[in-house]
Write a protein that holds these residues in place. Structure first.
Motif, PDB file in Angstrom:
ATOM      1  N   ILE A   1       0.905  -1.240   0.120  1.00 31.07           N
ATOM      2  CA  ILE A   1       0.033  -0.024   0.102  1.00 31.07           C
ATOM      3  C   ILE A   1       0.864   1.154  -0.070  1.00 31.07           C
ATOM      4  O   ILE A   1       0.305   2.425  -0.566  1.00 31.07           O
ATOM      5  CB  ILE A   1      -0.907   0.083   1.359  1.00 31.07           C
ATOM      6  CG1 ILE A   1      -2.067  -0.927   0.753  1.00 31.07           C
ATOM      7  CG2 ILE A   1      -1.589   1.159   1.451  1.00 31.07           C
ATOM      8  CD1 ILE A   1      -2.946  -1.064   2.165  1.00 31.07           C
ATOM      9  N   LYS A   2       2.103   1.056   0.540  1.00 33.20           N
ATOM     10  CA  LYS A   2       3.064   2.421   0.647  1.00 33.20           C
ATOM     11  C   LYS A   2       3.117   3.109  -0.662  1.00 33.20           C
ATOM     12  O   LYS A   2       2.899   4.317  -0.508  1.00 33.20           O
ATOM     13  CB  LYS A   2       4.487   1.987   1.159  1.00 33.20           C
ATOM     14  CG  LYS A   2       5.395   2.983   1.492  1.00 33.20           C
ATOM     15  CD  LYS A   2       4.984   3.818   2.869  1.00 33.20           C
ATOM     16  CE  LYS A   2       5.717   4.639   3.104  1.00 33.20           C
ATOM     17  NZ  LYS A   2       5.300   5.466   4.441  1.00 33.20           N
ATOM     18  N   PRO A   3       3.415   2.638  -1.990  1.00 31.91           N
ATOM     19  CA  PRO A   3       3.306   3.547  -3.173  1.00 31.91           C
ATOM     20  C   PRO A   3       2.184   4.210  -3.223  1.00 31.91           C
ATOM     21  O   PRO A   3       2.116   5.601  -3.717  1.00 31.91           O
ATOM     22  CB  PRO A   3       3.423   2.466  -4.209  1.00 31.91           C
ATOM     23  CG  PRO A   3       4.102   1.157  -3.715  1.00 31.91           C
ATOM     24  CD  PRO A   3       3.504   1.165  -2.166  1.00 31.91           C
ATOM     25  N   PHE A   4       0.865   3.814  -2.995  1.00 31.10           N
ATOM     26  CA  PHE A   4      -0.410   4.660  -2.963  1.00 31.10           C
ATOM     27  C   PHE A   4      -0.157   5.648  -2.115  1.00 31.10           C
ATOM     28  O   PHE A   4      -1.100   6.907  -2.398  1.00 31.10           O
ATOM     29  CB  PHE A   4      -1.655   3.470  -2.991  1.00 31.10           C
ATOM     30  CG  PHE A   4      -1.792   2.551  -3.968  1.00 31.10           C
ATOM     31  CD1 PHE A   4      -2.494   2.658  -5.118  1.00 31.10           C
ATOM     32  CD2 PHE A   4      -1.176   1.333  -3.470  1.00 31.10           C
ATOM     33  CE1 PHE A   4      -2.508   1.524  -5.843  1.00 31.10           C
ATOM     34  CE2 PHE A   4      -1.176   0.206  -4.552  1.00 31.10           C
ATOM     35  CZ  PHE A   4      -1.861   0.364  -5.925  1.00 31.10           C
ATOM     36  N   GLU A   5       0.113   5.369  -1.097  1.00 31.90           N
ATOM     37  CA  GLU A   5       0.198   6.619   0.267  1.00 31.90           C
ATOM     38  C   GLU A   5       1.314   7.629  -0.401  1.00 31.90           C
ATOM     39  O   GLU A   5       0.794   8.697  -0.254  1.00 31.90           O
ATOM     40  CB  GLU A   5       0.869   6.061   1.336  1.00 31.90           C
ATOM     41  CG  GLU A   5      -0.262   5.061   1.985  1.00 31.90           C
ATOM     42  CD  GLU A   5       0.410   4.594   3.205  1.00 31.90           C
ATOM     43  OE1 GLU A   5       1.726   4.607   3.464  1.00 31.90           O
ATOM     44  OE2 GLU A   5      -0.332   3.966   4.124  1.00 31.90           O
ATOM     45  N   LEU A   6       2.216   7.333  -0.979  1.00 29.21           N
ATOM     46  CA  LEU A   6       3.219   8.278  -1.322  1.00 29.21           C
ATOM     47  C   LEU A   6       2.805   8.918  -2.722  1.00 29.21           C
ATOM     48  O   LEU A   6       3.040  10.241  -2.755  1.00 29.21           O
ATOM     49  CB  LEU A   6       4.418   7.691  -1.982  1.00 29.21           C
ATOM     50  CG  LEU A   6       5.366   6.798  -0.782  1.00 29.21           C
ATOM     51  CD1 LEU A   6       6.514   5.866  -1.377  1.00 29.21           C
ATOM     52  CD2 LEU A   6       5.818   7.853   0.305  1.00 29.21           C
ATOM     53  N   ILE A   7       1.888   8.532  -3.518  1.00 30.26           N
ATOM     54  CA  ILE A   7       1.341   9.120  -4.535  1.00 30.26           C
ATOM     55  C   ILE A   7       0.407   9.942  -4.222  1.00 30.26           C
ATOM     56  O   ILE A   7       0.439  11.161  -4.741  1.00 30.26           O
ATOM     57  CB  ILE A   7       0.795   7.878  -5.775  1.00 30.26           C
ATOM     58  CG1 ILE A   7       2.023   7.128  -6.467  1.00 30.26           C
ATOM     59  CG2 ILE A   7      -0.088   8.952  -6.930  1.00 30.26           C
ATOM     60  CD1 ILE A   7       1.407   5.971  -7.066  1.00 30.26           C
ATOM     61  N   ARG A   8      -0.428   9.716  -3.359  1.00 30.98           N
ATOM     62  CA  ARG A   8      -1.539  10.627  -2.822  1.00 30.98           C
ATOM     63  C   ARG A   8      -0.951  11.657  -2.237  1.00 30.98           C
ATOM     64  O   ARG A   8      -1.523  12.945  -2.312  1.00 30.98           O
ATOM     65  CB  ARG A   8      -2.744   9.762  -2.208  1.00 30.98           C
ATOM     66  CG  ARG A   8      -3.523   9.004  -3.011  1.00 30.98           C
ATOM     67  CD  ARG A   8      -4.355   9.695  -3.784  1.00 30.98           C
ATOM     68  NE  ARG A   8      -4.991   8.748  -4.832  1.00 30.98           N
ATOM     69  CZ  ARG A   8      -5.061   8.917  -6.177  1.00 30.98           C
ATOM     70  NH1 ARG A   8      -4.115   9.487  -6.701  1.00 30.98           N
ATOM     71  NH2 ARG A   8      -5.613   7.808  -6.991  1.00 30.98           N
TER      72      ARG A   8
END
Length: 404
Positions: free
Chosen positions: A203-210
């Protein structure tokens, strides 16, 4: 006009890509392509299809297509038979366009769009330079030690610095990206479960993108058919707060009822599937409301002839069409011609590491992509050819079937 020969080309460096030339007695040649298991596809073309095609009129595309996909075992799959038929079919449409001196999208009915939005599939530059194609672990992260680093190592980018990658894509006008950070866990656990720690990591990449760009970037989630249904539903629930655009191939595409259950479990769109072959397979999924976005790979599902029927059927169900492309440059050109010809095209897949990289080593023209949009290719046929130096490669294998 008659077909006088079928020629196939493969090279060791791109061991899974196969190119096809359909030659005629009027000196006009059509170019086609498919991907995966190139040597097996080559054998089917020469051992099975050539005797049926050589001597035929290449402009009778529908009749030749039916001949190719009506053979035993060539039924609604993306196996060797369909990949072979796809490559030849694309070549026939290229030839048809050249005969009429028009681009393929005109032959398919003309332009429905002046430009089409693209999303970036975040693969790296060395994907396809191998005969081992699996998600993530064999996608050849980064450059070789003796190569200069590329600015388009987007697989490494989404796995390690997703926010920066999203910012870079937005700076280039690209407002949608596809990533697959769940694949390492899926491969490790054979899709049977995902641990809490693995879920957090994915999930970390989604957090970083948002965090980096907010909702300016659409995120397509590729799940590569790795998961069982309960875990796929768990992943979907965990990702819903990050508002992805779609979930692609969350489970194996062999059970429309199971995918329909997945689709009902989430408000995010379900996208299916590059792995389906022929319109008959797609109809079952649409009948069961299992797919919101219809994706087809023209190099696998029967070429342009079958692809336009899939797109038209999707339109009948009020579903958008989104051609797949994460393979070779000729298939990419074919997909773009298809996209421009279909009124229900939503978006076109693209890989900037490819069209700014190794595609240019192989073909004379690549589509123009600027500001997050692709523009029509203007030459006759597909508008691209294999570069002259391709035929001088030391790792080239050529096979020919001709009359007599």
């Amino acid at each position: 006009m008659k077909i006088t020969a079928l020629k196939t080309y493969r090279v060791e460096e791109f061991a899974n890509v196969l190119w096809v030339h359909v030659e005629t007695d009027e000196g006009i040649t059509g170019l086609g392509e498919t991907f995966y298991g190139a040597e097996a596809v080559e054998a089917h073309i020469h051992n099975t299809l050539a005797v049926r095609l050589v001597g035929q009129n290449p402009l009778n595309i529908e009749a030749l297509h039916k001949e190719m996909v009506s053979l035993p075992n060539a039924q609604a799959s993306t196996g060797v038979e369909y990949r072979a038929a796809s490559a030849v079919d694309i070549a026939l449409w290229d030839l048809f366009g050249k005969v009429c001196n028009q681009p393929v999208h005109t032959m398919l009915g003309g332009q429905s769009w002046d430009r089409i939005r693209v999303y970036n599939t975040c693969a790296g530059t060395r994907y396809v330079r191998t005969n081992k194609i699996k998600p993530v672990d064999t996608w050849n992260l980064g450059a070789k030690n003796d190569e200069a680093p590329s600015p388009y190592e987007d697989l490494d980018g989404f796995m390690t610095r997703a926010g920066e990658l999203a910012e870079d894509l937005l700076d280039k006008g690209i407002t949608a990206m596809k990533i697959w950070p769940f694949d390492p866990a899926g491969i490790e656990n054979r899709g049977m479960f995902i641990t809490a720690e693995q879920m957090k990591t994915a999930i970390k990449p989604f957090e970083l993108i948002r965090k980096a760009v907010g909702d300016k970037m659409e995120i397509m989630v590729e799940l590569h058919s790795l998961w069982n249904l309960p875990v796929a539903k768990d992943i979907a629930r965990a990702l819903e707060p990050y508002t992805p655009r779609w979930f692609e191939d969350p489970i194996r595409m062999n059970n429309a009822q199971a995918l329909a259950e997945f689709a009902r479990s989430t408000h995010v769109w379900t996208c299916a599937s590059e792995t389906l072959g022929s319109r008959f397979a797609y109809k079952e999924y649409m009948d069961r409301d299992a797919a919101h976005v219809v994706m087809a790979d023209l190099c696998w599902t029967g070429g342009l002839t079958e692809g336009r029927k899939i797109a038209a059927m999707a339109d009948t169900y009020h579903r958008p069409f989104a051609p797949h492309d994460c393979i070779g440059p000729v298939g990419f050109a074919a997909a773009i011609h298809m996209s421009f010809s279909q009124p229900n095209t939503l978006i076109q897949e693209s890989v900037r590491a490819f069209y700014k990289g190794w595609y240019r080593e192989l073909v004379t023209e690549v589509p123009r992509i600027e500001g997050g949009y692709v523009y029509p290719m203007e030459g006759p046929g597909l508008g691209t050819e294999l570069v002259p130096q391709f035929f001088e490669r030391a790792d080239l294998t050529v096979r020919v079937s001709e009359a007599g």
